[in-house]
Design a protein around this motif. Structure first.
Motif, PDB file in Angstrom:
ATOM      1  N   ARG A   7     -25.187  63.499  31.790  1.00  0.00           N
ATOM      2  CA  ARG A   7     -26.338  62.697  32.229  1.00  0.00           C
ATOM      3  C   ARG A   7     -25.906  61.262  32.553  1.00  0.00           C
ATOM      4  O   ARG A   7     -26.349  60.679  33.538  1.00  0.00           O
ATOM      5  CB  ARG A   7     -27.435  62.717  31.161  1.00  0.00           C
ATOM      6  CG  ARG A   7     -28.683  61.975  31.573  1.00  0.00           C
ATOM      7  CD  ARG A   7     -29.380  62.651  32.733  1.00  0.00           C
ATOM      8  NE  ARG A   7     -30.583  61.920  33.088  1.00  0.00           N
ATOM      9  CZ  ARG A   7     -30.954  61.654  34.327  1.00  0.00           C
ATOM     10  NH1 ARG A   7     -30.235  62.094  35.348  1.00  0.00           N
ATOM     11  NH2 ARG A   7     -32.053  60.978  34.562  1.00  0.00           N
ATOM     12  N   GLN A  10     -24.265  61.272  35.885  1.00  0.00           N
ATOM     13  CA  GLN A  10     -25.259  61.421  36.949  1.00  0.00           C
ATOM     14  C   GLN A  10     -25.931  60.081  37.247  1.00  0.00           C
ATOM     15  O   GLN A  10     -26.085  59.687  38.407  1.00  0.00           O
ATOM     16  CB  GLN A  10     -26.324  62.448  36.551  1.00  0.00           C
ATOM     17  CG  GLN A  10     -25.845  63.870  36.522  1.00  0.00           C
ATOM     18  CD  GLN A  10     -26.871  64.809  35.891  1.00  0.00           C
ATOM     19  OE1 GLN A  10     -27.758  64.398  35.147  1.00  0.00           O
ATOM     20  NE2 GLN A  10     -26.730  66.103  36.196  1.00  0.00           N
ATOM     21  N   LEU A  11     -26.332  59.394  36.184  1.00  0.00           N
ATOM     22  CA  LEU A  11     -27.006  58.106  36.372  1.00  0.00           C
ATOM     23  C   LEU A  11     -26.063  57.076  36.973  1.00  0.00           C
ATOM     24  O   LEU A  11     -26.462  56.293  37.837  1.00  0.00           O
ATOM     25  CB  LEU A  11     -27.581  57.620  35.036  1.00  0.00           C
ATOM     26  CG  LEU A  11     -28.724  58.469  34.477  1.00  0.00           C
ATOM     27  CD1 LEU A  11     -29.057  58.051  33.049  1.00  0.00           C
ATOM     28  CD2 LEU A  11     -29.955  58.394  35.370  1.00  0.00           C
ATOM     29  N   GLN A  13     -23.561  57.709  38.965  1.00  0.00           N
ATOM     30  CA  GLN A  13     -23.381  58.061  40.379  1.00  0.00           C
ATOM     31  C   GLN A  13     -24.589  57.659  41.216  1.00  0.00           C
ATOM     32  O   GLN A  13     -24.474  57.461  42.419  1.00  0.00           O
ATOM     33  CB  GLN A  13     -23.103  59.551  40.516  1.00  0.00           C
ATOM     34  CG  GLN A  13     -21.733  59.942  40.020  1.00  0.00           C
ATOM     35  CD  GLN A  13     -21.525  61.452  39.981  1.00  0.00           C
ATOM     36  OE1 GLN A  13     -22.461  62.240  40.067  1.00  0.00           O
ATOM     37  NE2 GLN A  13     -20.272  61.857  39.842  1.00  0.00           N
ATOM     38  N   GLN A  14     -25.737  57.509  40.573  1.00  0.00           N
ATOM     39  CA  GLN A  14     -26.945  57.081  41.275  1.00  0.00           C
ATOM     40  C   GLN A  14     -27.027  55.551  41.368  1.00  0.00           C
ATOM     41  O   GLN A  14     -27.994  55.011  41.886  1.00  0.00           O
ATOM     42  CB  GLN A  14     -28.191  57.631  40.573  1.00  0.00           C
ATOM     43  CG  GLN A  14     -28.298  59.138  40.660  1.00  0.00           C
ATOM     44  CD  GLN A  14     -29.415  59.687  39.777  1.00  0.00           C
ATOM     45  OE1 GLN A  14     -30.287  58.964  39.307  1.00  0.00           O
ATOM     46  NE2 GLN A  14     -29.386  60.980  39.544  1.00  0.00           N
ATOM     47  N   GLY A  15     -25.995  54.864  40.835  1.00  0.00           N
ATOM     48  CA  GLY A  15     -25.928  53.417  40.967  1.00  0.00           C
ATOM     49  C   GLY A  15     -26.459  52.623  39.787  1.00  0.00           C
ATOM     50  O   GLY A  15     -26.529  51.396  39.857  1.00  0.00           O
ATOM     51  N   PHE A  16     -26.828  53.298  38.698  1.00  0.00           N
ATOM     52  CA  PHE A  16     -27.305  52.569  37.529  1.00  0.00           C
ATOM     53  C   PHE A  16     -26.123  52.019  36.743  1.00  0.00           C
ATOM     54  O   PHE A  16     -25.042  52.588  36.750  1.00  0.00           O
ATOM     55  CB  PHE A  16     -28.173  53.478  36.638  1.00  0.00           C
ATOM     56  CG  PHE A  16     -29.471  53.854  37.277  1.00  0.00           C
ATOM     57  CD1 PHE A  16     -30.520  52.944  37.338  1.00  0.00           C
ATOM     58  CD2 PHE A  16     -29.641  55.106  37.840  1.00  0.00           C
ATOM     59  CE1 PHE A  16     -31.713  53.285  37.950  1.00  0.00           C
ATOM     60  CE2 PHE A  16     -30.833  55.455  38.453  1.00  0.00           C
ATOM     61  CZ  PHE A  16     -31.872  54.548  38.510  1.00  0.00           C
TER      62      PHE A  16
END
Length: 147
Positions: A7, A10-11, A13-16
């Motif tokens: 998780r 994933q976050l 990779q989403q730019g967070f």
């Protein structure tokens, strides 16, 4: 690799950022979303943007402790253990990263390679700190799943 690390990746990779990710994981545990809080947490990332401020993983972890144990309204009081929880996290973090209490900055932890390099190096620190935050909450009688 466990579900938490997946998780986190994933976050990321989403730019967070690190500070946003640790808060998002806590909010997800509580079954909540709070985009404004997540957005604000971005200000803590990479040592408050300079690399010289306190690590965003540490400050983000402190914010998660505050989410559960801090004062949030005029009719609330912080947990009487809140300061002790913050101190425990700070002490553990310094030992875990090998940093002195005087300098827990991103630069002290990962060098002066910049925010992109630190993102690649900080995954295990983030995962371990998130686990420590949950451990501290639980040890102090706070259910991380409920708040």
């Amino acid at each position: 690799m466990d579900d938490t690390m997946i998780r986190m990746l994933q976050l990321g990779q989403q730019g967070f950022t690190c500070s946003q990710i640790i808060m998002m994981l806590a909010l997800e545990l509580r079954g909540e979303e709070n985009p404004a809080l997540v957005r604000a947490m971005g200000g803590l990332a990479y040592g408050c943007g300079s690399g010289r401020g306190s690590c965003g993983v540490l400050t983000g972890g402190c914010c998660v402790l505050a989410l559960y144990a801090g004062k949030g309204s005029t009719d609330e009081a912080p947990s009487d253990r809140f300061d002790l929880m913050l101190q425990e996290l700070n002490d553990w973090f310094g030992e875990h990263t090998g940093c002195s209490a005087d300098d827990m900055s991103c630069d002290a932890i990962v060098g002066e390679a910049g925010p992109q390099a630190s993102r690649q190096q900080c995954g295990s620190i983030l995962q371990d700190t998130y686990g420590k935050v949950l451990e501290i909450l639980t040890a102090n009688g706070i259910d991380p799943f409920g708040g």
